[in-house]
Design a protein around this motif. Structure first.
Motif, PDB file in Angstrom:
ATOM      1  N   SER A  42       0.848  -1.197   0.000  1.00 38.38           N
ATOM      2  CA  SER A  42       0.000   0.000   0.000  1.00 38.38           C
ATOM      3  C   SER A  42       0.880   1.243   0.000  1.00 38.38           C
ATOM      4  CB  SER A  42      -0.923   0.011   1.224  1.00 38.38           C
ATOM      5  OG  SER A  42      -0.173  -0.108   2.424  1.00 38.38           O
ATOM      6  N   TRP A 145     -16.905  -1.771  -2.182  1.00 39.15           N
ATOM      7  CA  TRP A 145     -15.584  -2.324  -2.485  1.00 39.15           C
ATOM      8  C   TRP A 145     -15.508  -3.801  -2.122  1.00 39.15           C
ATOM      9  CZ3 TRP A 145     -12.524   1.883   0.698  1.00 39.15           C
ATOM     10  CH2 TRP A 145     -12.868   3.159   0.215  1.00 39.15           C
ATOM     11  N   LEU A 146     -16.278  -4.201  -1.116  1.00 38.95           N
ATOM     12  CA  LEU A 146     -16.247  -5.592  -0.669  1.00 38.95           C
ATOM     13  C   LEU A 146     -16.789  -6.535  -1.735  1.00 38.95           C
ATOM     14  CD1 LEU A 146     -17.535  -5.097   2.997  1.00 38.95           C
ATOM     15  CD2 LEU A 146     -15.177  -5.133   2.170  1.00 38.95           C
ATOM     16  N   ASP A 149     -13.934  -7.364  -7.445  1.00 42.59           N
ATOM     17  CA  ASP A 149     -12.852  -8.327  -7.641  1.00 42.59           C
ATOM     18  C   ASP A 149     -11.591  -7.651  -8.182  1.00 42.59           C
ATOM     19  OD1 ASP A 149     -13.667  -7.692 -10.179  1.00 42.59           O
ATOM     20  OD2 ASP A 149     -14.056  -9.752 -10.827  1.00 42.59           O
ATOM     21  N   LYS A 151      -8.051  -5.926  -8.213  1.00 50.53           N
ATOM     22  CA  LYS A 151      -6.888  -6.159  -7.357  1.00 50.53           C
ATOM     23  C   LYS A 151      -6.274  -4.877  -6.804  1.00 50.53           C
ATOM     24  CE  LYS A 151      -6.648 -10.628  -7.388  1.00 50.53           C
ATOM     25  NZ  LYS A 151      -6.849 -11.381  -6.121  1.00 50.53           N
ATOM     26  N   TRP A 153      -6.838  -0.975  -5.575  1.00 51.88           N
ATOM     27  CA  TRP A 153      -7.783   0.059  -5.157  1.00 51.88           C
ATOM     28  C   TRP A 153      -7.064   1.403  -5.165  1.00 51.88           C
ATOM     29  CZ3 TRP A 153     -10.374  -2.344  -0.161  1.00 51.88           C
ATOM     30  CH2 TRP A 153     -11.138  -3.455  -0.545  1.00 51.88           C
ATOM     31  N   ILE A 173     -10.477  -3.804   6.578  1.00 55.87           N
ATOM     32  CA  ILE A 173     -10.789  -4.089   5.171  1.00 55.87           C
ATOM     33  C   ILE A 173      -9.524  -3.969   4.327  1.00 55.87           C
ATOM     34  CG2 ILE A 173     -12.036  -3.212   3.153  1.00 55.87           C
ATOM     35  CD1 ILE A 173     -14.317  -2.448   5.070  1.00 55.87           C
ATOM     36  N   LYS A 176      -7.292  -7.059   4.946  1.00 56.62           N
ATOM     37  CA  LYS A 176      -7.803  -8.265   4.284  1.00 56.62           C
ATOM     38  C   LYS A 176      -7.544  -8.213   2.788  1.00 56.62           C
ATOM     39  CE  LYS A 176     -11.940 -11.123   3.713  1.00 56.62           C
ATOM     40  NZ  LYS A 176     -13.376 -11.295   4.065  1.00 56.62           N
ATOM     41  N   HIS A 177      -7.745  -7.037   2.186  1.00 56.28           N
ATOM     42  CA  HIS A 177      -7.518  -6.896   0.744  1.00 56.28           C
ATOM     43  C   HIS A 177      -6.053  -7.166   0.398  1.00 56.28           C
ATOM     44  CE1 HIS A 177      -8.146  -5.552  -3.328  1.00 56.28           C
ATOM     45  NE2 HIS A 177      -7.239  -4.594  -3.199  1.00 56.28           N
ATOM     46  N   ASN A 180      -5.113 -10.831   0.656  1.00 56.31           N
ATOM     47  CA  ASN A 180      -5.679 -11.592  -0.459  1.00 56.31           C
ATOM     48  C   ASN A 180      -5.030 -11.259  -1.802  1.00 56.31           C
ATOM     49  OD1 ASN A 180      -7.473 -12.996   1.176  1.00 56.31           O
ATOM     50  ND2 ASN A 180      -9.112 -11.489   0.927  1.00 56.31           N
ATOM     51  N   GLY A 182      -4.141  -8.097  -2.956  1.00 53.71           N
ATOM     52  CA  GLY A 182      -4.477  -6.805  -3.528  1.00 53.71           C
ATOM     53  C   GLY A 182      -3.401  -5.766  -3.271  1.00 53.71           C
ATOM     54  N   ILE A 184      -3.104  -1.189  -2.699  1.00 51.32           N
ATOM     55  CA  ILE A 184      -3.887   0.016  -2.432  1.00 51.32           C
ATOM     56  C   ILE A 184      -3.003   1.247  -2.588  1.00 51.32           C
ATOM     57  CG2 ILE A 184      -5.291   1.277  -0.752  1.00 51.32           C
ATOM     58  CD1 ILE A 184      -5.797  -1.395   0.676  1.00 51.32           C
TER      59      ILE A 184
END
Length: 213
Positions: A42, A145-146, A149, A151, A153, A173, A176-177, A180, A182, A184
């Motif tokens: 991030s 956003w939840l 799909d 990847k 944000w 959140i 978790k992203h 998984n 993702g 950000i």
């Protein structure tokens, strides 16, 4: 350039900028930035109001063309700007179901209710959004956003209008992203709420940068 968590260095780069600058009416907004964001990472974009945070995010997705330097995005993305994109005549659940359809997914009202409940809005699930507070509307947008799909944000001031409890929910959140797979990139001008993998502060242009512009 700051990579933050060294464990991310072997992961795929999802966003990269090289000496990127943005302009508005031929005025250079900030000094060149060179950053990269990897899978599971991030980046917080910091700066005072008017420093170019929103413009930078819009440039990354092609909505602002006045740039110098280079940038790339190598994965699917979700962008949330200051405008939340809600139909205020619709309820939170209706907005989430509508968002599912816009993204080519089958309408799932149960999922919409579950996400609304997770954000603490179950009592407002059937209330038109025009009657919600700014913070409640923000939580409706987060609930969408939840169901995404995407990847990557890209989020403009995601913590604005949220109280401390809701901010903590958003932090969970985010975590978790990233776990998984993702990534950000988000802008922020308030006190630290989340600890990103790395951060960049948009600085005013110095004299030597003006010459370069």
């Amino acid at each position: 350039m700051s990579l933050g968590n060294t464990a991310l260095r072997d992961e795929k780069i999802t966003v990269e900028t090289k000496n990127l600058q943005c302009f508005r009416d031929e005025r250079c907004l900030f000094a060149p930035i060179s950053e990269e964001v990897r899978v599971g990472g991030s980046l917080e974009v910091k700066g005072r109001n008017g420093s170019g945070k929103t413009t930078l995010l819009r440039a990354l997705i092609g909505l602002h063309r006045q740039t110098r330097g280079s940038f790339s995005i190598s994965t699917s993305f979700l962008y949330q700007g200051h405008k939340l994109g809600l139909d205020e005549s619709m309820t939170p659940v209706e907005n989430l179901v509508w968002f599912q359809a816009l993204n080519g997914r089958r309408a799932n009202q149960s999922s919409a209710f579950r996400n609304i409940d997770f954000l603490g809005l179950s009592e407002k699930a059937d209330t038109p959004c025009q009657f919600l507070s700014a913070g409640q509307k923000k939580k409706v947008s987060i609930a969408r956003w939840l169901d995404s799909d995407k990847k990557l944000w890209l989020l403009d001031e995601p913590f604005t209008s949220l109280d401390s409890e809701s901010s903590n929910v958003l932090v969970s959140i985010f975590d978790k992203h990233l776990v998984n797979g993702g990534s950000i990139v988000y802008s922020n001008h308030i006190d630290a709420v989340y600890t990103p993998s790395s951060e960049v502060r948009l600085e005013p242009v110095e004299l030597e940068d003006i010459v370069e512009c």
